[in-house]
Motif scaffolding. Structure first.
Motif, PDB file in Angstrom:
ATOM      1  N   TYR A  64       0.845  -1.323  -0.187  1.00  0.00           N
ATOM      2  CA  TYR A  64       0.073   0.095  -0.048  1.00  0.00           C
ATOM      3  C   TYR A  64       0.814   1.142   0.047  1.00  0.00           C
ATOM      4  O   TYR A  64       0.522   2.364  -0.547  1.00  0.00           O
ATOM      5  N   ALA A  65       2.229   0.917   0.826  1.00  0.00           N
ATOM      6  CA  ALA A  65       2.774   2.087   0.903  1.00  0.00           C
ATOM      7  C   ALA A  65       3.507   2.627  -0.453  1.00  0.00           C
ATOM      8  O   ALA A  65       3.654   3.922  -0.931  1.00  0.00           O
ATOM      9  N   VAL A 166      -5.027   1.399  -1.969  1.00  0.00           N
ATOM     10  CA  VAL A 166      -4.430   2.163  -0.836  1.00  0.00           C
ATOM     11  C   VAL A 166      -4.471   1.476   0.506  1.00  0.00           C
ATOM     12  O   VAL A 166      -4.425   1.900   1.806  1.00  0.00           O
ATOM     13  N   GLY A 167      -5.716   0.330   0.473  1.00  0.00           N
ATOM     14  CA  GLY A 167      -6.290  -0.070   1.506  1.00  0.00           C
ATOM     15  C   GLY A 167      -7.012  -1.459   1.301  1.00  0.00           C
ATOM     16  O   GLY A 167      -7.065  -1.652   0.137  1.00  0.00           O
ATOM     17  N   THR A 168      -7.226  -2.195   2.268  1.00  0.00           N
ATOM     18  CA  THR A 168      -7.879  -3.419   2.072  1.00  0.00           C
ATOM     19  C   THR A 168      -9.004  -3.183   1.055  1.00  0.00           C
ATOM     20  O   THR A 168      -9.355  -4.020   0.048  1.00  0.00           O
ATOM     21  N   ALA A 169      -9.947  -2.344   1.157  1.00  0.00           N
ATOM     22  CA  ALA A 169     -11.056  -1.977   0.155  1.00  0.00           C
ATOM     23  C   ALA A 169     -11.125  -0.529  -0.019  1.00  0.00           C
ATOM     24  O   ALA A 169     -12.307   0.187  -0.180  1.00  0.00           O
ATOM     25  N   ARG A 236      -3.205  11.625   3.632  1.00  0.00           N
ATOM     26  CA  ARG A 236      -3.969  11.190   5.053  1.00  0.00           C
ATOM     27  C   ARG A 236      -3.748   9.665   5.117  1.00  0.00           C
ATOM     28  O   ARG A 236      -3.546   9.183   6.019  1.00  0.00           O
ATOM     29  N   VAL A 237      -4.015   9.202   3.940  1.00  0.00           N
ATOM     30  CA  VAL A 237      -3.752   7.531   3.902  1.00  0.00           C
ATOM     31  C   VAL A 237      -2.436   7.076   4.200  1.00  0.00           C
ATOM     32  O   VAL A 237      -2.154   5.991   4.823  1.00  0.00           O
ATOM     33  N   ARG A 238      -1.637   7.909   3.752  1.00  0.00           N
ATOM     34  CA  ARG A 238      -0.001   7.645   3.938  1.00  0.00           C
ATOM     35  C   ARG A 238       0.355   7.462   5.149  1.00  0.00           C
ATOM     36  O   ARG A 238       0.911   6.919   5.816  1.00  0.00           O
ATOM     37  N   SER A 239      -0.305   8.738   6.085  1.00  0.00           N
ATOM     38  CA  SER A 239      -0.048   8.842   7.502  1.00  0.00           C
ATOM     39  C   SER A 239      -0.823   7.722   8.171  1.00  0.00           C
ATOM     40  O   SER A 239       0.047   7.209   9.112  1.00  0.00           O
TER      41      SER A 239
END
Length: 294
Positions: A64-65, A166-169, A236-239
């Motif tokens: 994801y990163a 960027v995430g599971t869903a 925000r997702v990266r954090s």
């Protein structure tokens, strides 16, 4: 019935006990040197299973990163292209306003403005064909090398887009719709500037082209704002992903790592116990020739 106990039996028993003590000593030495509690599955099957699950989550977080970093690269590239495109369109608008005062301009002056507009059009087309890692950012998942060809035809497939998980869903779009931003063919902003150039050279009224340029500038600004919001979302997702990675690292350490202070104490105790066992065994059992014949 009383069982007969021989020196050989005592030696065998002592050897088993010493081997067990040595094995425990070796295990503690391994833990102290590696600072890991789990060195093989048999140490703690449940702990090994939990560690494997955490490592799987770590690999997912790392992917994801990487996706987030790639998405930020796309959006940063698009942001720069749209910023430059806005500047070009505003310059083109100023020139169209200037050229629309045809009564006060000489033919050479109109020609100079026309040439500058053509240069701006070509630069705008270059921005519309901006690439990131060899892929045009305004053409969706098109396999073409450009988003717009020489006839201003958009090469992207309608409705196609480039997403990054960027995430599971959770996915985020990281490209921009070039057809929506710049138009295509005869309805493109490139053709619009070409029409303005022709009208300027002919001494025509450029009011219609000026109005359409204003519409195009508004469209580009709107898409620019949308790209900015997606970039903010990625940050925000990266954090969150970084916090999750730190949490998983802590969980894994709790499962695999040893309490070094406790292990050192246990190791010292085991060393003393082993040395004591060696001394006691050597004194209690003095093997003779009869010991081996018994």
């Amino acid at each position: 019935m009383i069982s007969r106990v021989t020196n050989s039996m005592l030696l065998a028993s002592a050897q088993r006990n010493l081997q067990s003590s040595m094995s425990q000593l070796g295990r503690l030495q391994d833990q102290a040197s590696s600072q890991k509690r789990l060195t093989k599955p048999s140490d703690d099957p449940q702990g090994v299973s939990e560690a494997m699950q955490v490592r799987g989550q770590q690999r997912a977080a790392e992917q994801y990163a990487r996706n987030i970093a790639d998405g930020e690269g796309w959006l940063t590239t698009i942001d720069a292209a749209l910023k430059t495109s806005t500047s070009i369109l505003q310059k083109a608008r100023d020139l169209v306003v200037q050229g629309n005062n045809s009564g006060s301009l000489s033919q050479p002056a109109r020609e100079a403005i026309a040439l500058e507009l053509e240069s701006l059009r070509d630069e705008l087309l270059k921005q519309a064909n901006t690439e990131y890692l060899g892929q045009p950012v305004f053409a969706g998942n098109s396999t073409d090398s450009v988003a717009f060809d020489a006839t201003y035809t958009h090469t992207g497939v309608d409705g196609s887009k480039v997403d990054r998980r960027v995430g599971t869903a959770s996915t985020i779009q990281v490209d921009a719709d070039g057809a929506k931003i710049f138009g295509e063919g005869a309805d493109s902003v490139f053709a619009l500037i070409t029409d303005a150039v022709a009208g300027l050279r002919a001494g025509n009224n450029l009011g219609p082209q000026l109005s359409e340029l204003d519409t195009r500038i508004t469209t580009v600004l709107g898409e620019h704002a949308l790209v900015g919001s997606r970039y903010t979302q990625l940050e925000r997702v990266r954090s969150v992903t970084m916090d999750q990675s730190l949490s998983l690292e802590s969980q894994l350490a709790g499962i695999e790592d040893v309490d070094l202070g406790r292990v050192i104490i246990d190791l010292k105790s085991q060393e003393i116990a082993y040395q004591t066992a060696l001394a006691v065994t050597s004194r209690a059992l003095q093997p003779t020739l009869m010991s081996f014949l018994a």
